[in-house]
Design an enzyme around this catalytic site. Structure first.
Site, PDB file in Angstrom:
ATOM      1  N   GLN A  51       0.837  -1.206   0.000  1.00  0.00           N
ATOM      2  CA  GLN A  51       0.000   0.000   0.000  1.00  0.00           C
ATOM      3  C   GLN A  51       0.874   1.260   0.000  1.00  0.00           C
ATOM      4  OE1 GLN A  51      -2.094   0.625   3.720  1.00  0.00           O
ATOM      5  NE2 GLN A  51      -3.686   1.848   2.764  1.00  0.00           N
ATOM      6  N   SER A  78       1.105   6.559   2.531  1.00  0.00           N
ATOM      7  CA  SER A  78       1.812   7.528   3.377  1.00  0.00           C
ATOM      8  C   SER A  78       3.101   8.029   2.734  1.00  0.00           C
ATOM      9  CB  SER A  78       2.175   6.889   4.722  1.00  0.00           C
ATOM     10  OG  SER A  78       1.028   6.333   5.308  1.00  0.00           O
ATOM     11  N   GLU A  81     -10.381  -1.124   5.751  1.00  0.00           N
ATOM     12  CA  GLU A  81      -9.159  -1.394   6.509  1.00  0.00           C
ATOM     13  C   GLU A  81      -9.428  -1.237   8.008  1.00  0.00           C
ATOM     14  OE1 GLU A  81      -5.924   1.213   5.472  1.00  0.00           O
ATOM     15  OE2 GLU A  81      -4.565   0.331   6.933  1.00  0.00           O
ATOM     16  N   SER A 133      -4.235   7.192  12.603  1.00  0.00           N
ATOM     17  CA  SER A 133      -3.965   7.199  14.046  1.00  0.00           C
ATOM     18  C   SER A 133      -5.272   7.365  14.840  1.00  0.00           C
ATOM     19  CB  SER A 133      -2.992   8.328  14.402  1.00  0.00           C
ATOM     20  OG  SER A 133      -3.687   9.555  14.459  1.00  0.00           O
ATOM     21  N   ASN A 134      -5.222   6.905  16.106  1.00  0.00           N
ATOM     22  CA  ASN A 134      -6.443   6.956  16.920  1.00  0.00           C
ATOM     23  C   ASN A 134      -6.905   8.386  17.186  1.00  0.00           C
ATOM     24  OD1 ASN A 134      -6.141   4.218  16.894  1.00  0.00           O
ATOM     25  ND2 ASN A 134      -6.631   3.959  19.058  1.00  0.00           N
TER      26      ASN A 134
HETATM   27  C1  LIG Z   1       3.445  -0.586  11.529  1.00  0.00           C
HETATM   28  C2  LIG Z   1       2.956   0.396  10.511  1.00  0.00           C
HETATM   29  C3  LIG Z   1       2.620  -0.055   9.247  1.00  0.00           C
HETATM   30  C4  LIG Z   1       2.211   0.869   8.273  1.00  0.00           C
HETATM   31  N1  LIG Z   1       1.970   0.407   7.011  1.00  0.00           N
HETATM   32  C5  LIG Z   1       1.655   1.300   6.035  1.00  0.00           C
HETATM   33  C6  LIG Z   1       1.520   0.863   4.681  1.00  0.00           C
HETATM   34  O1  LIG Z   1       1.668  -0.319   4.359  1.00  0.00           O
HETATM   35  N2  LIG Z   1       1.241   1.795   3.745  1.00  0.00           N
HETATM   36  C7  LIG Z   1       1.051   3.126   4.041  1.00  0.00           C
HETATM   37  O2  LIG Z   1       0.756   3.897   3.146  1.00  0.00           O
HETATM   38  N3  LIG Z   1       1.189   3.554   5.314  1.00  0.00           N
HETATM   39  C8  LIG Z   1       1.490   2.681   6.311  1.00  0.00           C
HETATM   40  N4  LIG Z   1       1.660   3.123   7.611  1.00  0.00           N
HETATM   41  C9  LIG Z   1       1.600   4.569   7.880  1.00  0.00           C
HETATM   42  C10 LIG Z   1       0.423   5.008   8.708  1.00  0.00           C
HETATM   43  O3  LIG Z   1      -0.763   5.013   7.955  1.00  0.00           O
HETATM   44  C11 LIG Z   1       0.780   6.410   9.242  1.00  0.00           C
HETATM   45  O4  LIG Z   1       1.856   6.236  10.146  1.00  0.00           O
HETATM   46  C12 LIG Z   1      -0.372   7.067   9.946  1.00  0.00           C
HETATM   47  O5  LIG Z   1      -1.361   7.435   9.038  1.00  0.00           O
HETATM   48  C13 LIG Z   1       0.076   8.328  10.749  1.00  0.00           C
HETATM   49  O6  LIG Z   1       0.807   9.182   9.940  1.00  0.00           O
HETATM   50  P1  LIG Z   1       2.268   9.727  10.370  1.00  0.00           P
HETATM   51  O7  LIG Z   1       3.085   8.563  10.777  1.00  0.00           O
HETATM   52  O8  LIG Z   1       2.764  10.581   9.254  1.00  0.00           O
HETATM   53  O9  LIG Z   1       2.042  10.604  11.672  1.00  0.00           O
HETATM   54  P2  LIG Z   1       1.554  12.130  11.726  1.00  0.00           P
HETATM   55  O10 LIG Z   1       0.392  12.310  10.804  1.00  0.00           O
HETATM   56  O11 LIG Z   1       2.725  13.012  11.531  1.00  0.00           O
HETATM   57  O12 LIG Z   1       1.042  12.252  13.214  1.00  0.00           O
HETATM   58  C14 LIG Z   1       1.927  12.411  14.327  1.00  0.00           C
HETATM   59  C15 LIG Z   1       1.088  12.503  15.590  1.00  0.00           C
HETATM   60  O13 LIG Z   1       0.212  13.635  15.535  1.00  0.00           O
HETATM   61  C16 LIG Z   1      -1.150  13.251  15.715  1.00  0.00           C
HETATM   62  N5  LIG Z   1      -2.014  14.042  14.827  1.00  0.00           N
HETATM   63  C17 LIG Z   1      -1.827  14.299  13.515  1.00  0.00           C
HETATM   64  N6  LIG Z   1      -2.841  15.053  13.021  1.00  0.00           N
HETATM   65  C18 LIG Z   1      -3.705  15.262  14.063  1.00  0.00           C
HETATM   66  C19 LIG Z   1      -4.931  15.985  14.190  1.00  0.00           C
HETATM   67  N7  LIG Z   1      -5.506  16.590  13.153  1.00  0.00           N
HETATM   68  N8  LIG Z   1      -5.536  15.991  15.402  1.00  0.00           N
HETATM   69  C20 LIG Z   1      -4.981  15.353  16.478  1.00  0.00           C
HETATM   70  N9  LIG Z   1      -3.794  14.683  16.405  1.00  0.00           N
HETATM   71  C21 LIG Z   1      -3.174  14.623  15.221  1.00  0.00           C
HETATM   72  C22 LIG Z   1      -1.175  11.781  15.318  1.00  0.00           C
HETATM   73  O14 LIG Z   1      -2.234  11.091  15.953  1.00  0.00           O
HETATM   74  C23 LIG Z   1       0.185  11.293  15.796  1.00  0.00           C
HETATM   75  O15 LIG Z   1       0.119  10.983  17.162  1.00  0.00           O
HETATM   76  C24 LIG Z   1       2.068   2.239   8.601  1.00  0.00           C
HETATM   77  C25 LIG Z   1       2.373   2.684   9.890  1.00  0.00           C
HETATM   78  C26 LIG Z   1       2.821   1.775  10.846  1.00  0.00           C
HETATM   79  C27 LIG Z   1       3.171   2.299  12.209  1.00  0.00           C
END
Ligand SMILES: Cc1cc2nc3c(=O)[nH]c(=O)nc-3n(C[C@H](O)[C@H](O)[C@H](O)COP(=O)(O)OP(=O)(O)OC[C@H]3O[C@@H](n4cnc5c(N)ncnc54)[C@H](O)[C@@H]3O)c2cc1C
Length: 392
Positions: A125, A128, A243, A377-378
Site C-alpha cells: 500500500q 503515506s 481497513e 492514528s487513533n
Molecule cells: C506498523 C505500521 C505499518 C504501516 N503500514 C503502512 C503501509 O503499508 N502503507 C502506508 O501507506 N502507510 C502505512 N503506515 C503509515 C500510517 O498510515 C501512518 O503512520 C499514519 O497514518 C500516521 O501518519 P504519520 O506517521 O505521518 O504521523 P503524523 O500524521 O505526523 O502524526 C503524528 C502525531 O500527531 C497526531 N495528529 C496528527 N494530526 C492530528 C490531528 N488533526 N488531530 C490530532 N492529532 C493529530 C497523530 O495522531 C500522531 O500521534 C504504517 C504505519 C505503521 C506504524
C-alpha cells in the site's frame, strides 16, 4: 438487534471449524511464526483457503469470492482466530481487490483479481509519505502524463512488505488543484519497473516489515490507472473504511486474553498463582469488559451491514477500541513477564532462565505500539468520530 445465530449459521460455523482443524497444521503454524519462512508460508496458507473457495469472504461469487453474509464472515473470523490461524494478507484481498472490483474496468478485473485470489501477486500500500500521514491529502508524489504512460517521481514511507511486493497500489498527485483531494489519482505500479528503490526500516521489535520506497522517473502505463484521473481520493477512502473495520480484531484479542488467563494461572509469585493477585484480576476483568463492549459494537455494525449499509464512521470507533484492547492485553502480558520481558544481554536465553513467554511478550508489546498509529492514528479517528457521529 437479534444477536442469536440461526440454525444455518450454526451449521456453517461447524463446517468452518472442521475445515480449519485439518487445514491449519502445527507445521505451517511454526513456519508462519518464523520471520524467515513467513513470506512463503503465509502465501501457502492463503492457497489452502483458496483451494477450499474461502479466500475472499466479501467478494462476489462471480469473481471467485464467497459472498458470505456479514454474520458468516464474523463466524469464520471467530473460528479462525480461536485456533491462532492468521488472516490472509490484507493488501490484495481486503484492500486493492474491492477497489478494483468496484472502480476498475473489465480488463483490470480480468488481469488482477484471479492472481490476487491465488496469492500469485503480493501487494503493498503506497499511501503515506514523509509529510503526508494523517494529512494524507498533502501527498506530493507526482505522476505526469507522457503519452500512454505516467511518469512517477517522489517517495512513500512505512510501506509494509514492499520488499516482497510484486505490485503497489499507490496514491499520486496528478493535478495541483485548488482542493487538494481533487488532484489525486490511484495507480497500480509494477514493483519491478525501473526507477524504484526500496530502503528498509527496522522497527523497535527488530523486524523488517517497513520500508521507504523511492520513485525516480518510473513509467507506469495509463492502463494501470483505476477509475478516472484526479478522482483517486474517492477510491482511497472506500478502501480505508474496510481497513479500519478489519483492524478491530475481536477474535484475536479473545484468544490472547484466554492465553493471558492461562499464564496468570500457571505463573506464581511468592508461591501463589499471579491470578490470585487482586490487581491482576482487576486488570483482566477490565479488559474483558472492554472486549465484550467491543464485540457488541461489532455485532451492531454487522447487523447494520446485513441490512446493506456499508462501513461508515463506526469503523473509526471499532479501530479505536480494538487497538486499545490489543494494547491493554500486550501491556498486561509484559507486566506478567516482569524482568523476563526485557531485552536480555547477548547470549542470555529468556526461555532458559525465566518465563518461556518473555520473548513473545516483548515482541508483541513492541510491535503493538503501532496499532494506534496504522490504519489512521487513533487521535485522527477520534476527530472523525467527533464530526461524523457526535456532530461536533
Ligand atoms: C506498523 C505500521 C505499518 C504501516 N503500514 C503502512 C503501509 O503499508 N502503507 C502506508 O501507506 N502507510 C502505512 N503506515 C503509515 C500510517 O498510515 C501512518 O503512520 C499514519 O497514518 C500516521 O501518519 P504519520 O506517521 O505521518 O504521523 P503524523 O500524521 O505526523 O502524526 C503524528 C502525531 O500527531 C497526531 N495528529 C496528527 N494530526 C492530528 C490531528 N488533526 N488531530 C490530532 N492529532 C493529530 C497523530 O495522531 C500522531 O500521534 C504504517 C504505519 C505503521 C506504524
Amino acid at each position: 438487534m437479534d444477536t442469536r445465530f440461526t440454525d444455518e449459521e450454526s451449521t456453517f460455523r461447524a463446517e468452518v471449524r472442521a475445515f480449519l482443524q485439518q487445514a491449519w497444521t502445527a507445521e505451517l503454524a511454526a513456519r508462519i511464526d518464523d520471520d524467515d519462512s513467513y513470506p512463503v508460508a503465509i502465501v501457502e496458507w492463503q492457497r489452502r483457503l483458496y483451494e477450499r473457495g474461502w479466500v475472499a469472504p466479501g467478494w462476489p461469487r462471480q469473481h471467485g469470492g464467497c459472498e458470505w453474509s456479514p454474520t458468516q464472515r464474523y463466524l469464520y473470523d471467530l473460528e479462525r482466530s480461536a485456533i491462532g490461524a492468521p488472516d490472509v494478507l490484507p493488501f490484495g484481498i481486503k484492500m486493492v481487490g474491492p477497489v478494483i472490483l468496484k472502480y476498475g474496468n473489465d480488463a483490470q478485473r480480468a488481469r488482477f483479481l484471479p492472481r490476487i485470489l491465488r496469492g500469485e501477486d503480493w501487494w503493498c500500500q503506497g499511501y503515506s509519505e514523509p509529510d503526508a500521514g494523517s494529512d494524507l491529502a498533502a501527498l506530493k508524489t507526482r505522476a505526469e502524463r507522457a503519452g500512454d504512460h505516467y511518469v512517477v517521481n517522489g517517495s512513500k514511507i512505512w510501506t509494509t512488505y514492499a520488499q516482497h511486493a510484486d505490485w503497489m497500489f499507490c496514491l499520486v498527485r496528478t493535478d495541483n488543484a485548488a482542493r487538494r483531494q481533487d488532484g489525486i489519482s490511484f495507480l497500480l505500479i509494477d514493483m519491478k519497473t525501473a526507477g524504484i528503490r526500496i530502503s528498509p526500516i527496522h522497527s523497535i521489535d527488530g523486524v523488517h516489515s517497513l520500508n521507504e520506497v523511492f520513485f525516480d522517473d518510473v513509467r507506469v502505463p495509463v492502463a494501470n490507472l483505476i477509475g478516472e484521473q484526479d478522482r483517486g481520493w474517492t477510491y482511497a477512502k472506500s478502501l480505508l473504511a474496510h481497513e479500519r473495520t478489519a483492524i478491530a480484531g475481536v477474535g484475536d484479542s479473545k484468544r490472547r486474553l484466554r492465553r493471558l488467563r492461562q499464564l496468570a494461572q500457571r505463573e506464581t509469585s511468592g508461591g501463589r498463582p499471579l491470578l490470585d493477585d487482586p490487581f491482576v484480576q482487576a486488570r483482566l476483568v477490565d479488559i474483558e469488559i472492554e472486549l465484550m463492549a467491543l464485540e457488541t459494537m461489532e455485532l451492531r455494525a454487522l447487523f447494520e451491514a446485513s441490512k446493506g449499509k456499508g462501513p461508515g464512521p463506526e469503523s473509526s470507533l471499532l479501530k479505536i477500541k480494538g487497538s486499545e484492547v490489543q494494547q491493554a492485553i500486550q501491556t498486561l502480558m509484559m507486566d506478567l513477564a516482569g524482568l523476563y520481558g526485557a531485552v536480555l544481554p547477548g547470549g542470555l536465553d529468556a526461555q532458559a532462565i525465566g518465563h518461556d513467554f518473555g520473548d513473545e511478550a516483548r515482541r508483541a508489546f513492541m510491535y503493538g505500539r503501532a496499532a494506534t498509529i496504522y490504519g489512521g492514528s487513533n487521535e485522527v479517528q477520534k476527530n472523525i468520530t467527533a464530526k461524523a457521529v457526535l456532530g461536533l
